[in-house]
Design an enzyme around this catalytic site. Sequence first.
Site, PDB file in Angstrom:
ATOM      1  CE1 TYR A  19      -3.555   2.030   0.287  1.00  9.96           C
ATOM      2  CE2 TYR A  19      -2.263   3.701   2.745  1.00  9.96           C
ATOM      3  CZ  TYR A  19      -3.329   3.294   1.729  1.00  9.96           C
ATOM      4  OH  TYR A  19      -5.051   4.639   1.320  1.00  9.96           O
ATOM      5  CG  ASP A  41       5.982   3.150   1.031  1.00 10.47           C
ATOM      6  OD1 ASP A  41       6.755   3.739   1.973  1.00 10.47           O
ATOM      7  OD2 ASP A  41       4.746   3.433   0.571  1.00 10.47           O
ATOM      8  CE  LYS A  97       1.687   3.963   8.564  1.00  5.11           C
ATOM      9  NZ  LYS A  97       0.017   4.297   9.010  1.00  5.11           N
TER      10      LYS A  97
END
Length: 429
Positions: A146, A241, A269
């Site tokens: 994702y 990523d 994050k």
Amino acid sequence: MPLSHSRSHLLQQRAESLFPGGVNSPVRAFRSVGGEPPFLTHAEGAYLYDEDGNRYLDLFGSWGPMILGHAFPPAVEAIRQAAGRSASFGASTAAEAQLASLVHQCFPSVEKLRFVSSGTEACMSAIRLARGFTNRNFVIKFEGCYHGHSDAMLVKAGSGVVTLGIPGSAGVPPETAMHTLALPFNDLEAVRAAFAARPDEIGCVIVEPIVGNAGTIPPAPGYLEGLREITRQHGALLILDEVMTGFRVTLGGAQRLYNIQPDLTTLGKIIGGGLPCGAFGGRADIMNHLAPLGPVYQAGTLSGNPLAMAAGIATLQHLIDNEQTIYPQLDRTTADIANSVASIACERNIPLTTNQVGSMFTWFFTVNPVTDFASAATSDTAAFGRFHRAMLEHGVWLPPSQFEAAFVSTAHAPEDVAFLLNAARTALS
Ligand code: HOZ
């Protein structure tokens, strides 16, 4: 005595009249695990507190950012002070360069970077930059990975998309996603074949170096090295990523753990210490293609937001200063949690496959080794749902999906592990 959820129930009813599904991000709705989500009032260290006065040991860490536990005092103080100077300027501040230097210190491959407000924006922008730099349109991604919810990336995506069993997303015109090639993870032959079929058309390969959004799936030995080699051979860029893995599996992310030098890296994050923040960066010659220097456009009013910079600096500085103690401790605590529950399941003949890298892990309810999305999908999601509900009832909040990683923080102490194991003994009975 069962926990009371009466206030949360009323708040859920109100939320459902105001938000689709009662939530502002789909997996929070608990649809795949059943039950209603408790509404939170506050959190401290390793614990979450809800509107009905219940306390939960937190194993999802706001989906990754809270590596130092909730309300980490230096971050709280930094945010407080920054807020007193204004929540947003939309103009440059010294704090942006200060955080960028810390990021560069942890990720030497990130020679230049740009701050954005989320992991979605970071990945979307990195892909646009890769396409603009290479003048090629095709992008390779991997099934179950994702990279945020930009149109082109909602093809065989993980996280909420797979949690809710959505094949892709309505509202994405086929023309928008026609340049996205989704291949199985951990399969270098599939990547070689895709490049052979389109030798000069693939601009980049984007990958979660350790998949977190289909549950935790480590790369097979040599897989990331293979991606590096193939992309170099074909003049395509490699984007790691590291939104989940950055500052998490090591201070320098998965690229340090596996010694891989990507062309571009995306971060989110932990970089914002819990505030909305992301970044993408890498080779300076590529980054210089961004506006205002180059032709690839990207912008954001809240990019480099002073509150996010303050929280990010406080968090990264603490991780840097205490790296030698923090990461070994996180790895030990996580192994203790992951393996102890696996042993309980094994004693009771419950099929469970445990994948762990550093302080991220997943218990897959399957007998199969989980090495890609297809094997993750053999999990018994109904059994996971029952386990999730039972753990919550015993005061432990796991990520509410079989296909999301669990995260451990420095605030998780041995007594918290003991508490969790007691809950697991009952939940798995
Ligand atoms: N897609 C996010 C985790 N992989 C979920 C974020 C949220 O629901 O808050």
